[in-house]
Write a protein that holds these residues in place. Sequence first.
Motif, mmCIF file in Angstrom:
data_model
loop_
_atom_site.group_PDB
_atom_site.id
_atom_site.type_symbol
_atom_site.label_atom_id
_atom_site.label_comp_id
_atom_site.label_asym_id
_atom_site.label_seq_id
_atom_site.Cartn_x
_atom_site.Cartn_y
_atom_site.Cartn_z
ATOM 1 N N ILE A 177 0.833 -1.464 -0.019
ATOM 2 C CA ILE A 177 -0.020 0.121 0.015
ATOM 3 C C ILE A 177 0.791 1.784 0.442
ATOM 4 C CG2 ILE A 177 -1.456 1.645 1.106
ATOM 5 C CD1 ILE A 177 -2.673 -1.295 2.514
ATOM 6 N N PHE A 185 1.003 4.099 -3.189
ATOM 7 C CA PHE A 185 1.283 5.643 -3.094
ATOM 8 C C PHE A 185 2.355 6.378 -3.475
ATOM 9 C CE2 PHE A 185 1.458 9.256 -0.042
ATOM 10 C CZ PHE A 185 0.357 9.704 -0.093
ATOM 11 N N GLU A 212 1.265 7.514 -6.263
ATOM 12 C CA GLU A 212 0.393 8.635 -6.637
ATOM 13 C C GLU A 212 1.006 9.923 -6.199
ATOM 14 O OE1 GLU A 212 -3.405 7.186 -3.861
ATOM 15 O OE2 GLU A 212 -3.354 9.177 -3.356
ATOM 16 N N ALA A 254 -4.559 10.287 -7.655
ATOM 17 C CA ALA A 254 -4.699 9.204 -6.920
ATOM 18 C C ALA A 254 -6.107 8.588 -7.759
ATOM 19 C CB ALA A 254 -5.973 9.439 -6.000
ATOM 20 N N LEU A 255 -6.545 9.278 -9.266
ATOM 21 C CA LEU A 255 -7.560 7.906 -10.146
ATOM 22 C C LEU A 255 -7.377 7.497 -10.605
ATOM 23 C CD1 LEU A 255 -10.559 7.315 -11.008
ATOM 24 C CD2 LEU A 255 -9.974 9.876 -11.843
ATOM 25 N N ALA A 270 -4.968 4.409 -8.472
ATOM 26 C CA ALA A 270 -6.026 2.929 -8.862
ATOM 27 C C ALA A 270 -7.205 2.522 -9.453
ATOM 28 C CB ALA A 270 -7.383 3.793 -7.890
ATOM 29 N N VAL A 271 -6.882 3.423 -10.710
ATOM 30 C CA VAL A 271 -7.673 2.453 -11.814
ATOM 31 C C VAL A 271 -5.917 1.450 -12.162
ATOM 32 C CG1 VAL A 271 -7.991 2.892 -14.071
ATOM 33 C CG2 VAL A 271 -9.491 4.316 -12.528
ATOM 34 N N HIS A 306 -6.092 -1.209 -9.956
ATOM 35 C CA HIS A 306 -7.414 -2.684 -10.240
ATOM 36 C C HIS A 306 -6.978 -3.464 -10.836
ATOM 37 C CE1 HIS A 306 -11.230 -4.353 -9.577
ATOM 38 N NE2 HIS A 306 -11.424 -3.781 -10.867
ATOM 39 N N VAL A 307 -6.609 -2.760 -11.959
ATOM 40 C CA VAL A 307 -6.664 -3.619 -13.440
ATOM 41 C C VAL A 307 -5.298 -4.361 -13.562
ATOM 42 C CG1 VAL A 307 -6.081 -3.423 -15.524
ATOM 43 C CG2 VAL A 307 -7.681 -2.268 -15.081
ATOM 44 N N ARG A 347 -6.185 -7.795 -11.602
ATOM 45 C CA ARG A 347 -6.584 -8.899 -12.140
ATOM 46 C C ARG A 347 -6.108 -9.680 -12.978
ATOM 47 N NH1 ARG A 347 -11.216 -5.105 -16.175
ATOM 48 N NH2 ARG A 347 -12.265 -4.139 -14.242
ATOM 49 N N ALA A 355 -9.658 2.435 -19.251
ATOM 50 C CA ALA A 355 -9.980 3.186 -18.214
ATOM 51 C C ALA A 355 -9.253 4.577 -17.916
ATOM 52 C CB ALA A 355 -9.718 2.318 -16.568
#
Lengths: 222, 222
Positions: free
Chosen positions: B118, B122, B125, B149-150, B153-154, B157-158, B161, B176
């Motif tokens: 985590i 960051f 970011e 941040a967007l 985060a995106v 997430h990808v 996966r 995305a």
Amino acid sequence: MTDSAAPSSRTAVVAAAIDLFVQHGYDQTSVEQIAQAAGVSRSTFFRQFGGKEDVVFADHEVLLAETRAFLSQPHDDPWAAVCEASVRVFRHFAADPELARRRYKIVREIPGLRDREIVTVFRYERLFDEYLREALPGLDPLDAVGFAALVTAVHNHVLRRLMRGARVPASVLRRALDDALRRYGVHPGGDAAAGDDLIVAAFPRRMPAAEVTRRLRASLGE
Amino acid sequence: MTDSAAPSSRTAVVAAAIDLFVQHGYDQTSVEQIAQAAGVSRSTFFRQFGGKEDVVFADHEVLLAETRAFLSQPHDDPWAAVCEASVRVFRHFAADPELARRRYKIVREIPGLRDREIVTVFRYERLFDEYLREALPGLDPLDAVGFAALVTAVHNHVLRRLMRGARVPASVLRRALDDALRRYGVHPGGDAAAGDDLIVAAFPRRMPAAEVTRRLRASLGE
């Protein structure tokens, strides 16, 4: 000296610990000193907190639980509920900015605490993400993840301004969260009017760029 | 056994360590065992890595440096540059999904490593945030913070996966990120169009004013 682990004793321990950390430094303060200053026994301290670090983040444990409880209530608009939850957390710290500032100062100086804060912030982000996916079945997870990250980042930036000493009313955060809602097209009251429309402007090419800029800024309402 | 701390030896140590962690568990594997399996001395290990944890995150150290170098090059569109940087990081892991998956499995099982991840995420970011503020003077920090941040985060997430076993082409991330650019009104294609005598410019109202100014200045040839 009472040994009952009542919430008031928890608060007293946190206050005493922050005082000692500010006065003598985080690393130089022992659990024994905190317990003594707060008037509790060492064993009470360890029943209430896992360790010294946990004292610094005690508020977040309570706030995360409160945020989870708030989100578990029924909400007409889950997007707005996430924003409302974010404002509530902000309000908690804004209610006692001096305490928030002292805690922030301690966290900034100790790398281990800075890392712990990043991890703590991420817990809000994940909470928002999970809530949105649950409240809005069928939502693309990327949208939940992105919105949660955006709200959390914006929240933190505004909170950090407060902790660095600025006077920051909650309305600053509200406006930033309104922008986040518009970016996701979920602002209540109609996104098309306020957020999605285009500014179309025509200027003679010979107009000085600075004047074009000035007019455009004016039309953007700056 | 060679004791030169060449990059290839670093890679060999990481590969050997991941193998041992998967086979015997992270906690059950010692630095000595890693050094022996990789054919380096204990002192070489500690010259290359601060400790066992650092081996798991070795790729990120390299990637963060590469990302910083990439962003420090000139870019016409800083928003697009951040997205491109994100795709580059994704491509690194997608090039060897099996290694990425094994590493992910180790990280998921050890709370200390999850926290470290985590904190590592960051750092991207913050890098994106700082880059945007520097590349776009006058940009509202909230817009830099939010977009950074967007995107992060995106991206995550990808990537997650992929690490969980799905076949995820980079185009999923690109789409995305295109959405993220649109949410900030800075997707290339919806830009200023110049005529002979008139500048006709159309901007989404949600585009940051500083970005409108920058684009307008660019289209005016300043």
